[in-house]
Design a protein around this motif. Structure first.
Motif, PDB file in Angstrom:
ATOM      1  N   LYS A 382      87.137  39.682 129.432  1.00  0.00           N
ATOM      2  CA  LYS A 382      87.303  38.613 130.742  1.00  0.00           C
ATOM      3  C   LYS A 382      86.896  37.023 130.974  1.00  0.00           C
ATOM      4  CE  LYS A 382      83.124  41.867 132.201  1.00  0.00           C
ATOM      5  NZ  LYS A 382      83.532  42.783 133.488  1.00  0.00           N
ATOM      6  N   ASN A 383      86.813  36.577 129.255  1.00  0.00           N
ATOM      7  CA  ASN A 383      86.908  35.594 128.792  1.00  0.00           C
ATOM      8  C   ASN A 383      87.571  35.472 127.479  1.00  0.00           C
ATOM      9  OD1 ASN A 383      86.192  32.304 128.139  1.00  0.00           O
ATOM     10  ND2 ASN A 383      85.501  32.688 130.267  1.00  0.00           N
ATOM     11  N   GLN A 384      89.073  34.700 127.607  1.00  0.00           N
ATOM     12  CA  GLN A 384      89.593  34.284 126.072  1.00  0.00           C
ATOM     13  C   GLN A 384      88.772  33.348 125.908  1.00  0.00           C
ATOM     14  OE1 GLN A 384      93.335  33.102 126.792  1.00  0.00           O
ATOM     15  NE2 GLN A 384      94.284  35.324 126.891  1.00  0.00           N
ATOM     16  N   GLU A 385      88.121  32.771 126.208  1.00  0.00           N
ATOM     17  CA  GLU A 385      86.482  31.802 124.954  1.00  0.00           C
ATOM     18  C   GLU A 385      86.298  32.149 124.631  1.00  0.00           C
ATOM     19  OE1 GLU A 385      88.184  28.059 124.761  1.00  0.00           O
ATOM     20  OE2 GLU A 385      90.200  29.328 125.383  1.00  0.00           O
ATOM     21  N   THR A 386      85.133  33.027 125.110  1.00  0.00           N
ATOM     22  CA  THR A 386      83.608  33.308 124.783  1.00  0.00           C
ATOM     23  C   THR A 386      83.986  35.022 124.020  1.00  0.00           C
ATOM     24  OG1 THR A 386      83.107  34.367 127.268  1.00  0.00           O
ATOM     25  CG2 THR A 386      82.433  32.724 126.709  1.00  0.00           C
ATOM     26  N   LYS A 387      85.545  35.339 124.826  1.00  0.00           N
ATOM     27  CA  LYS A 387      85.701  37.059 124.168  1.00  0.00           C
ATOM     28  C   LYS A 387      84.753  37.847 124.792  1.00  0.00           C
ATOM     29  CE  LYS A 387      87.495  34.982 119.581  1.00  0.00           C
ATOM     30  NZ  LYS A 387      87.946  34.899 117.712  1.00  0.00           N
ATOM     31  N   GLU A 388      84.292  37.306 126.153  1.00  0.00           N
ATOM     32  CA  GLU A 388      83.527  38.533 126.349  1.00  0.00           C
ATOM     33  C   GLU A 388      83.893  40.053 126.982  1.00  0.00           C
ATOM     34  OE1 GLU A 388      80.233  39.263 130.028  1.00  0.00           O
ATOM     35  OE2 GLU A 388      81.989  37.582 129.958  1.00  0.00           O
ATOM     36  N   PRO A 389      83.489  41.233 126.003  1.00  0.00           N
ATOM     37  CA  PRO A 389      84.250  42.525 126.393  1.00  0.00           C
ATOM     38  C   PRO A 389      84.219  42.989 127.590  1.00  0.00           C
ATOM     39  CG  PRO A 389      82.912  42.851 124.084  1.00  0.00           C
ATOM     40  CD  PRO A 389      82.106  41.171 125.482  1.00  0.00           C
ATOM     41  N   ALA A 390      85.980  43.014 127.913  1.00  0.00           N
ATOM     42  CA  ALA A 390      85.954  43.776 129.309  1.00  0.00           C
ATOM     43  C   ALA A 390      86.426  45.550 129.454  1.00  0.00           C
ATOM     44  CB  ALA A 390      87.102  43.110 129.460  1.00  0.00           C
ATOM     45  N   ALA A 391      85.017  45.822 128.793  1.00  0.00           N
ATOM     46  CA  ALA A 391      84.592  47.599 128.766  1.00  0.00           C
ATOM     47  C   ALA A 391      85.052  47.958 130.580  1.00  0.00           C
ATOM     48  CB  ALA A 391      83.648  47.625 128.275  1.00  0.00           C
ATOM     49  N   GLU A 392      84.617  47.894 131.407  1.00  0.00           N
ATOM     50  CA  GLU A 392      85.353  48.351 132.696  1.00  0.00           C
ATOM     51  C   GLU A 392      86.551  47.789 133.203  1.00  0.00           C
ATOM     52  OE1 GLU A 392      81.095  47.317 132.216  1.00  0.00           O
ATOM     53  OE2 GLU A 392      82.621  45.621 132.458  1.00  0.00           O
ATOM     54  N   GLU A 393      87.278  47.209 132.584  1.00  0.00           N
ATOM     55  CA  GLU A 393      88.650  46.556 132.988  1.00  0.00           C
ATOM     56  C   GLU A 393      89.349  47.735 131.979  1.00  0.00           C
ATOM     57  OE1 GLU A 393      87.045  43.219 134.191  1.00  0.00           O
ATOM     58  OE2 GLU A 393      86.198  44.567 132.399  1.00  0.00           O
ATOM     59  N   ALA A 394      88.921  47.588 130.901  1.00  0.00           N
ATOM     60  CA  ALA A 394      90.216  48.971 130.280  1.00  0.00           C
ATOM     61  C   ALA A 394      90.132  50.123 130.376  1.00  0.00           C
ATOM     62  CB  ALA A 394      89.478  48.402 129.067  1.00  0.00           C
ATOM     63  N   ASN A 395      88.673  50.703 130.918  1.00  0.00           N
ATOM     64  CA  ASN A 395      88.582  51.945 131.766  1.00  0.00           C
ATOM     65  C   ASN A 395      89.306  52.913 133.013  1.00  0.00           C
ATOM     66  OD1 ASN A 395      86.340  52.943 129.760  1.00  0.00           O
ATOM     67  ND2 ASN A 395      84.955  51.924 130.618  1.00  0.00           N
ATOM     68  N   TYR A 396      89.215  50.869 133.867  1.00  0.00           N
ATOM     69  CA  TYR A 396      90.300  50.911 134.744  1.00  0.00           C
ATOM     70  C   TYR A 396      91.367  51.264 134.576  1.00  0.00           C
ATOM     71  CZ  TYR A 396      92.479  49.727 138.811  1.00  0.00           C
ATOM     72  OH  TYR A 396      93.532  49.395 139.721  1.00  0.00           O
ATOM     73  N   CYS A 397      91.989  50.492 133.656  1.00  0.00           N
ATOM     74  CA  CYS A 397      93.030  50.799 132.687  1.00  0.00           C
ATOM     75  C   CYS A 397      93.592  52.198 132.216  1.00  0.00           C
ATOM     76  CB  CYS A 397      93.389  49.548 131.264  1.00  0.00           C
ATOM     77  SG  CYS A 397      93.743  48.312 131.451  1.00  0.00           S
ATOM     78  N   VAL A 398      92.989  52.746 131.933  1.00  0.00           N
ATOM     79  CA  VAL A 398      92.921  53.855 131.411  1.00  0.00           C
ATOM     80  C   VAL A 398      93.078  55.072 132.336  1.00  0.00           C
ATOM     81  CG1 VAL A 398      91.428  55.832 130.340  1.00  0.00           C
ATOM     82  CG2 VAL A 398      92.011  53.787 128.775  1.00  0.00           C
ATOM     83  N   ARG A 399      92.635  54.771 133.843  1.00  0.00           N
ATOM     84  CA  ARG A 399      92.881  56.241 134.607  1.00  0.00           C
ATOM     85  C   ARG A 399      93.552  55.522 135.424  1.00  0.00           C
ATOM     86  NH1 ARG A 399      87.158  53.525 135.694  1.00  0.00           N
ATOM     87  NH2 ARG A 399      88.232  52.033 137.670  1.00  0.00           N
ATOM     88  N   ARG A 400      93.823  54.139 135.531  1.00  0.00           N
ATOM     89  CA  ARG A 400      95.352  54.084 136.289  1.00  0.00           C
ATOM     90  C   ARG A 400      96.898  54.731 135.740  1.00  0.00           C
ATOM     91  NH1 ARG A 400      97.528  53.252 139.135  1.00  0.00           N
ATOM     92  NH2 ARG A 400      99.420  51.679 139.493  1.00  0.00           N
ATOM     93  N   PHE A 401      96.763  54.317 134.391  1.00  0.00           N
ATOM     94  CA  PHE A 401      97.635  54.858 133.320  1.00  0.00           C
ATOM     95  C   PHE A 401      97.931  55.998 133.532  1.00  0.00           C
ATOM     96  CE2 PHE A 401      97.801  51.165 130.403  1.00  0.00           C
ATOM     97  CZ  PHE A 401      99.114  51.058 129.947  1.00  0.00           C
TER      98      PHE A 401
END
Length: 473
Positions: A382-401
Motif C-alpha cells: 500500500k506504501n513503498q516506504e512502509t511496505k504495508e502489505p496490499a493483500a486485498e489488492e493482490a487478491n483483486y489482481c488474481v480475480r482480474r487475471f
C-alpha cells in the motif's frame, strides 16, 4: 452404486461442485472459492474448462514440461501396458534413471531413494538425518512449508502456526532470510552482509539448543522459498549456515521440491545459485520430477545412506520407484534436455524480471520484484516506504487475471505476493501478454474509479495487526 456410465466432464459444474461438497472433505480447498474453475483438459501452458475456455497457467510448477506432454504420456502408456510393480524386483528403469539423475548432482550426492511425493521425501530426509547424526532437533525457516505429513507439518511454520498443536520442542525457527521484508534488509545493511547476518541467527538457535542440552540433527530449507513469498536467499546465506550446522553435528537438507529441475534457468538445482561449491548433504525432489505423476526422490551421500542401513530397518515403499513412475520421470528429463528448457527459463525469466522492474517504476503498488528464471514474486504494498502489505489488492489482481484468462495466485505470510511459477514451456509471447494484463490491472487498482467502486475492500483488522507486529521486529 449407479450402473449408468457417464464421463465426469458431462456433469454440470453445479453438480460437480455439489458432489464435491458432499463427498470431499471441506478442508480440501479450491482455487477461486467464490467461482471455482472446473478444468477438464490441459495442453502445454494452457488449461481448459468444461466450456472450452482457455486459461494461461502461470502457477503450475507441477506440469513442469507442460500439461499432457505427448512424450511423457507415451512413456507412461507404454510402460503401463507392460508392467507396473514395486521396486523389490530388478528393473532397468529404476537404475537407469537413478544414474542419470545423479549425474546432475555434485559427486558426493550419489544415492537415491524413490518415494511418491515431496512430503514423503522430506519425511524420509528427516529419518536419514536422524539416523546419521543420532540427534533429533531440526532448524527450519519462518513461513516455510515442507509437506502435509505429521512430521513435515511439524517443521512447517506456514502450517503449524495456524494450528492448536503449535511448535514442537525439537523444532527451531530461524528468521526468513528476506532482504526486502525481514529483520535485515537492503535499506538497513549493505546487501553483501545480509546473508551472513541471517546465518548468524541460525547460529544463535544452535547455541540456544546446545545450552538447553539439545542437539541439531538437520537444517532444512527450500533453496528458494516458495510459500514464504517467493524469496530468493541472500548471497552467502547457505555457505555460512551449512558451515554452522555441520560444526554443530547436523546435516543440511535442500528442499528442491518446488524449485528444482532447471526452473531457475541458470542451473538445474536452486542451491547451486549460492555457489558451485555449496553442496547439501540431502536433497529432496518432487512435483516437477513426474510432470504431475506421483513420483519424488531423496538424493544423499553414501555415508548417510550407510547410517540409515545400520539402524536395522529395511526401507520399502510400495509405489516409490515403480516402473511406470520412473518411465515418466525419464521422459520428463528427456524433454528438459531436448527442449533446452533451462536456457528457455533463463531467457524468458530474465525478460520478465527486467520488465517488472520497469513496471515497478510506474506502479507504487509494486514494492519488490524478486526471483530467478521462471520463479518470480511480486510483493504488492500500500506504501513503498512502509511496505504495508496490499493483500486485498493482490487478491483483486488474481480475480482480474482470471477474468482475462490467466491463472495466478498469491503467496507469503500476508498473502500479498503474486507468485509466478508456470510450466517451463511458457513462451516470450505469453510473457508479453501477461505483462500487459498486469500493467492494466495495476492501473485499474491505482485509479480513483477502482478504489471507490468497492471492488477492493478496506484492509481487514487481522492484516493490519499482522503488519503492525511485523513492523516492530
Amino acid at each position: 452404486m449407479s450402473t449408468e456410465s457417464s464421463s465426469l466432464e458431462k456433469l454440470s459444474k453445479d453438480e460437480t461442485l455439489r458432489l464435491r461438497k458432499t463427498y470431499i472433505g471441506g478442508s480440501v480447498t479450491l482455487f477461486f472459492k467464490e467461482d471455482p474453475l472446473k478444468i477438464v483438459r490441459g495442453k502445454a501452458q494452457y488449461m481448459y474448462d468444461e466450456k472450452g475456455n482457455e486459461y494461461l497457467d502461470c502457477i503450475n510448477n507441477v506440469a513442469h514440461v507442460g500439461h499432457s506432454h505427448p512424450h511423457v504420456v507415451k512413456a507412461c502408456n507404454e510402460q503401463m501396458s507392460l508392467l507396473n510393480t514395486n521396486s523389490r524386483y530388478l528393473h532397468d528403469n529404476l537404475v537407469i534413471y537413478a544414474k542419470r539423475l545423479c549425474e546432475y548432482f555434485p559427486n558426493k550426492l550419489s544415492v537415491c531413494y524413490f518415494v511418491n511425493s515431496g512430503s514423503e521425501a522430506n519425511d524420509l530426509a528427516l529419518r536419514l538425518a536422524r539416523s546419521h547424526t543420532h540427534h533429533e532437533d531440526v532448524i527450519t525457516l519462518d513461513a516455510a512449508y515442507h509437506g502435509h505429513l505429521t512430521t513435515t507439518i511439524d517443521i512447517s511454520p506456514y502450517k503449524f502456526e495456524k494450528m492448536k498443536c503449535g511448535k514442537k520442542e525439537w523444532v527451531h525457527v530461524a528468521p526468513l532470510p528476506c532482504s526486502y521484508r525481514g529483520k535485515y534488509t537492503r535499506e538497513k545493511v549493505p546487501e553483501n552482509e545480509i546473508g551472513e547476518l541471517y546465518a548468524q541467527e541460525v547460529q544463535k538457535l544452535i547455541n540456544n539448543a546446545h545450552n538447553s542440552g539439545r542437539k541439531i540433527a538437520a537444517f532444512i530449507c527450500e533453496s528458494m522459498v516458495s510459500c514464504g513469498g517467493q524469496v530468493v536467499l541472500p548471497n552467502g546465506y547457505l555457505r555460512h549456515v551449512y558451515k554452522y550446522v555441520r560444526q554443530a553435528g547436523g546435516v543440511c537438507i535442500a528442499d528442491e521440491v518446488q524449485v528444482g529441475f532447471g526452473r531457475i534457468g541458470s542451473s538445474m538445482w536452486a542451491f547451486q545459485s549460492q555457489g558451485n561449491d555449496i553442496v547439501p548433504d540431502i536433497v529432496t525432489l518432487g512435483k516437477p520430477i513426474g510432470n504431475g505423476f506421483p513420483v519424488a526422490c531423496v538424493v544423499t551421500t553414501p555415508e548417510i545412506s550407510k547410517s540409515f542401513e545400520k539402524i536395522g530397518t529395511e526401507y520399502f515403499n510400495t509405489y516409490g520407484g515403480n516402473p511406470v513412475s520412473i518411465a515418466v520421470a525419464n521422459a520428463v528429463l528427456d524433454v528438459i534436455e531436448s527442449g533446452n528448457l533451462m536456457k528457455h527459463a533463463d531467457e524468458v525469466g530474465s525478460y520478465l524480471l527486467s520488465s517488472l522492474q520497469t513496471l515497478k517504476l510506474k506502479h507504487p503498488l509494486i514494492g519488490d520484484v524478486r526471483g530467478k528464471g521462471l520463479f518470480i514474486g511480486i510483493d504488492l504494498v500500500k506504501n513503498q516506504e512502509t511496505k504495508e502489505p496490499a493483500a486485498e489488492e493482490a487478491n483483486y489482481c488474481v480475480r482480474r487475471f482470471k477474468e482475462e484468462g490467466i491463472i495466478m495466485s498469491t503467496e507469503g505470510k500476508y498473502e500479498n505476493v503474486l507468485k509466478f511459477k508456470p510450466p517451463m514451456v511458457f513462451t516470450m509471447d505469453n510473457a508479453k501478454y501477461w505483462l500487459r494484463v498486469l500493467n492494466e490491472i495495476l492501473f485499474e487498482i491505482e485509479s480513483d474509479d477502482a478504489l471507490t467502486s468497492g471492488s477492493i475492500s478496506s484492509r481487514s483488522s487481522n492484516i493490519s495487526e499482522s503488519f503492525e507486529s511485523s513492523s516492530e521486529n
